[in-house]
Design a protein around this motif. Structure first.
Motif, PDB file in Angstrom:
ATOM      1  N   PHE A   2      24.782  43.599  84.757  1.00 47.85           N
ATOM      2  CA  PHE A   2      24.433  44.805  85.514  1.00 47.85           C
ATOM      3  C   PHE A   2      24.632  46.040  84.638  1.00 47.85           C
ATOM      4  CE2 PHE A   2      25.849  41.702  88.666  1.00 47.85           C
ATOM      5  CZ  PHE A   2      24.772  41.699  89.528  1.00 47.85           C
ATOM      6  N   LEU A  34      15.378  52.278  97.184  1.00 40.63           N
ATOM      7  CA  LEU A  34      15.481  51.532  95.930  1.00 40.63           C
ATOM      8  C   LEU A  34      16.101  50.138  96.033  1.00 40.63           C
ATOM      9  CD1 LEU A  34      16.595  54.430  93.584  1.00 40.63           C
ATOM     10  CD2 LEU A  34      14.459  53.172  93.454  1.00 40.63           C
ATOM     11  N   ALA A  35      16.986  49.913  96.998  1.00 41.47           N
ATOM     12  CA  ALA A  35      17.711  48.638  97.013  1.00 41.47           C
ATOM     13  C   ALA A  35      16.756  47.451  97.063  1.00 41.47           C
ATOM     14  CB  ALA A  35      18.666  48.588  98.217  1.00 41.47           C
ATOM     15  N   ASN A  36      17.051  46.462  96.246  1.00 45.12           N
ATOM     16  CA  ASN A  36      16.247  45.229  96.184  1.00 45.12           C
ATOM     17  C   ASN A  36      14.817  45.461  95.703  1.00 45.12           C
ATOM     18  OD1 ASN A  36      16.135  42.499  96.283  1.00 45.12           O
ATOM     19  ND2 ASN A  36      15.914  42.329  98.493  1.00 45.12           N
ATOM     20  N   LYS A  37      14.591  46.555  94.972  1.00 44.95           N
ATOM     21  CA  LYS A  37      13.256  46.811  94.422  1.00 44.95           C
ATOM     22  C   LYS A  37      13.351  46.801  92.894  1.00 44.95           C
ATOM     23  CE  LYS A  37      11.276  48.096  98.384  1.00 44.95           C
ATOM     24  NZ  LYS A  37      11.657  49.322  99.050  1.00 44.95           N
ATOM     25  N   VAL A  39      12.246  48.518  89.485  1.00 42.93           N
ATOM     26  CA  VAL A  39      11.668  49.715  88.886  1.00 42.93           C
ATOM     27  C   VAL A  39      11.121  49.325  87.515  1.00 42.93           C
ATOM     28  CG1 VAL A  39      12.139  52.028  88.010  1.00 42.93           C
ATOM     29  CG2 VAL A  39      13.202  51.255  90.127  1.00 42.93           C
ATOM     30  N   ASN A  41      10.213  48.699  83.964  1.00 43.57           N
ATOM     31  CA  ASN A  41      10.959  48.851  82.712  1.00 43.57           C
ATOM     32  C   ASN A  41      12.424  49.226  82.893  1.00 43.57           C
ATOM     33  OD1 ASN A  41       8.982  48.063  81.000  1.00 43.57           O
ATOM     34  ND2 ASN A  41       8.266  50.116  80.526  1.00 43.57           N
ATOM     35  N   VAL A  42      12.921  49.145  84.111  1.00 45.32           N
ATOM     36  CA  VAL A  42      14.332  49.455  84.337  1.00 45.32           C
ATOM     37  C   VAL A  42      15.081  48.220  84.821  1.00 45.32           C
ATOM     38  CG1 VAL A  42      15.937  50.781  85.733  1.00 45.32           C
ATOM     39  CG2 VAL A  42      13.972  51.912  84.725  1.00 45.32           C
ATOM     40  N   LEU A  44      16.043  45.357  88.361  1.00 49.23           N
ATOM     41  CA  LEU A  44      16.149  45.184  89.810  1.00 49.23           C
ATOM     42  C   LEU A  44      17.290  46.047  90.344  1.00 49.23           C
ATOM     43  CD1 LEU A  44      15.470  43.544  92.459  1.00 49.23           C
ATOM     44  CD2 LEU A  44      17.273  41.996  91.745  1.00 49.23           C
ATOM     45  N   CYS A  45      16.975  46.978  91.232  1.00 53.72           N
ATOM     46  CA  CYS A  45      17.976  47.897  91.759  1.00 53.72           C
ATOM     47  C   CYS A  45      18.847  47.195  92.792  1.00 53.72           C
ATOM     48  CB  CYS A  45      17.291  49.093  92.392  1.00 53.72           C
ATOM     49  SG  CYS A  45      16.413  50.060  91.180  1.00 53.72           S
ATOM     50  N   VAL A  46      20.154  47.408  92.708  1.00 52.31           N
ATOM     51  CA  VAL A  46      21.075  46.751  93.626  1.00 52.31           C
ATOM     52  C   VAL A  46      21.595  47.743  94.670  1.00 52.31           C
ATOM     53  CG1 VAL A  46      23.209  45.443  93.837  1.00 52.31           C
ATOM     54  CG2 VAL A  46      21.720  45.061  91.884  1.00 52.31           C
ATOM     55  N   CYS A  47      22.383  48.727  94.245  1.00 52.87           N
ATOM     56  CA  CYS A  47      22.832  49.731  95.208  1.00 52.87           C
ATOM     57  C   CYS A  47      23.285  50.988  94.477  1.00 52.87           C
ATOM     58  CB  CYS A  47      23.945  49.192  96.109  1.00 52.87           C
ATOM     59  SG  CYS A  47      25.537  49.128  95.318  1.00 52.87           S
ATOM     60  N   VAL A  75      23.210  51.101  90.402  1.00 51.38           N
ATOM     61  CA  VAL A  75      23.542  49.804  89.797  1.00 51.38           C
ATOM     62  C   VAL A  75      22.258  48.976  89.716  1.00 51.38           C
ATOM     63  CG1 VAL A  75      24.886  47.690  90.007  1.00 51.38           C
ATOM     64  CG2 VAL A  75      25.845  49.864  90.776  1.00 51.38           C
ATOM     65  N   PHE A 103      20.048  36.286  94.105  1.00 52.56           N
ATOM     66  CA  PHE A 103      19.470  37.604  94.366  1.00 52.56           C
ATOM     67  C   PHE A 103      18.270  37.868  93.467  1.00 52.56           C
ATOM     68  CE2 PHE A 103      21.242  39.577  90.553  1.00 52.56           C
ATOM     69  CZ  PHE A 103      22.310  38.729  90.278  1.00 52.56           C
TER      70      PHE A 103
END
Lengths: 212, 147
Positions: A2, A34-37, A39, A41-42, A44-47, A75, A103
């Motif tokens: 992470f 954003l959660a669970n999406k 982005v 080149n970045v 998977l967004c968590v929280c 994160v 996840f």
């Protein structure tokens, strides 16, 4: 595995959330967005991790909501290259071994990155490692649900944002277009973020291979 | 939306585990009021990530342990990423160390690898069930279950 990512965004808070603390309302909006999406080149967004800076809020004519520019840290799941990760085998196919971490699902170990010599068992739809010992070859099966350790070798981001309608290749002619469109709909959904792994090193592969 | 720095810092599994556990508690306290509508995505990823992380060694760590671990790792001259992987995965065999430490054959002698395994095993708490529950470990397990 992470990482923290610094981002800036303008957050719209609808009027019915004005009675709440601004920080809480913004945190919720950011997590909603954003959660669970993934982005591009970045990762998977968590929280949300924290909010580092809040600018003044503005209300624009014709809209009762407030708009606030926010600097925040999020994160994100984004393993670095060559990181060692643990996962479970989701299923095997001709393309290789598909691994899941619960996840995050889109992990593929292609056939050339398996422990060699590898073979695909068509009948059982499973990959196996023809491990050679002094007493002959042992077939080590890579069954579904087994714990597997792998190394990240590559990552692929695909821009899945909606595109315009495909160029008018098939001008609709009356009474002719019944079958073809159905195929287009079934077109496979592409994963926005895929990890490519390898288990072609000592210590990698099913945990049970290396325990004894 | 604008990404200012796509890699501001690396987080250890423990930090993420702690953050998510706290967030979950906070959301439980505030009850299932109307504010939680539209947060299914957050709930899903929180549940799945916690499920994954609770099976890794990070669920038995705490800030003191992490700090002690990093201090004892100083003389080994490992990179940040390598230490992070050791912390997250708690390797117990030489073959695992060789995977996580780049060019380990040149950088580490066999004794040093043995020493590393020993420190990792001493400082980071292992799975009590796997290690036939030493009394101290058993207490810890209870504490984890209660929390």
């Amino acid at each position: 595995m992470f990482v923290l990512v610094e981002m800036v965004d303008t957050v719209r808070i609808p009027p019915w959330n004005f009675q709440r603390q601004l920080n809480d309302a913004i945190a919720e909006e950011l997590n909603k967005k954003l959660a669970n999406k993934v982005v591009y080149n970045v990762g998977l967004c968590v929280c949300l991790y924290d909010i580092t800076k809040l600018d003044d809020s503005y209300i624009f004519p014709g809209d009762g909501a407030s708009h606030t520019k926010v600097n925040f840290r999020y994160v994100v799941f984004h393993p670095f290259l060559d990181e060692i990760l643990l996962g479970k085998i989701k299923y095997c196919s001709q393309e290789g071994v598909h691994v899941t971490m619960g996840f995050f699902d889109d992990i593929l170990i292609p056939p050339e990155s398996l422990q060699q010599p590898a073979k695909f068992d068509e009948a059982e739809q499973v990959w196996l490692w023809e491990y050679e010992t002094d007493e002959g070859a042992h077939d080590l099966y890579m069954d579904q649900g087994e714990d597997i350790r792998f190394r990240v070798t590559d990552e692929m981001f695909v821009d899945t944002s909606p595109t315009g309608p495909a160029a008018a290749e098939t001008p609709a002619q009356p009474g002719q277009s019944t079958a073809p469109p159905a195929e287009e709909v079934v077109e496979k959904k592409e994963a926005p973020y895929t990890l490519i792994g390898t288990i072609c090193d000592p210590g990698l592969g099913l945990l049970s291979w290396w325990n004894s | 939306m604008e990404v200012k720095n796509a890699n501001a810092a690396m987080l250890s599994n423990y930090e993420v585990f702690k953050l998510l556990t706290d967030l979950k508690e906070k959301r439980k306290d505030s009850g299932k009021n109307k504010n939680s509508a539209g947060q299914q995505n957050l709930n899903t990823i929180m549940y799945e990530t916690l499920k994954y992380l609770s099976k890794t060694p990070c669920s038995r760590q705490n800030p003191e342990i992490v700090k002690e671990f990093l201090t004892t790792m100083m003389p080994h001259k490992l990179t940040k990423a390598e230490k992070l992987q050791l912390l997250n995965q708690r390797p117990q065999t030489a073959v695992e160390i060789q995977l996580m430490v780049e060019e380990s054959e040149e950088r580490l002698s066999e004794e040093q690898i043995e020493e590393l395994i020993q420190t990792v095993a001493d400082v980071l708490p292992g799975d009590p069930e796997q290690e036939n529950a030493a009394p101290a470990d058993a207490e810890m397990e209870e504490a984890v279950q209660q929390s």
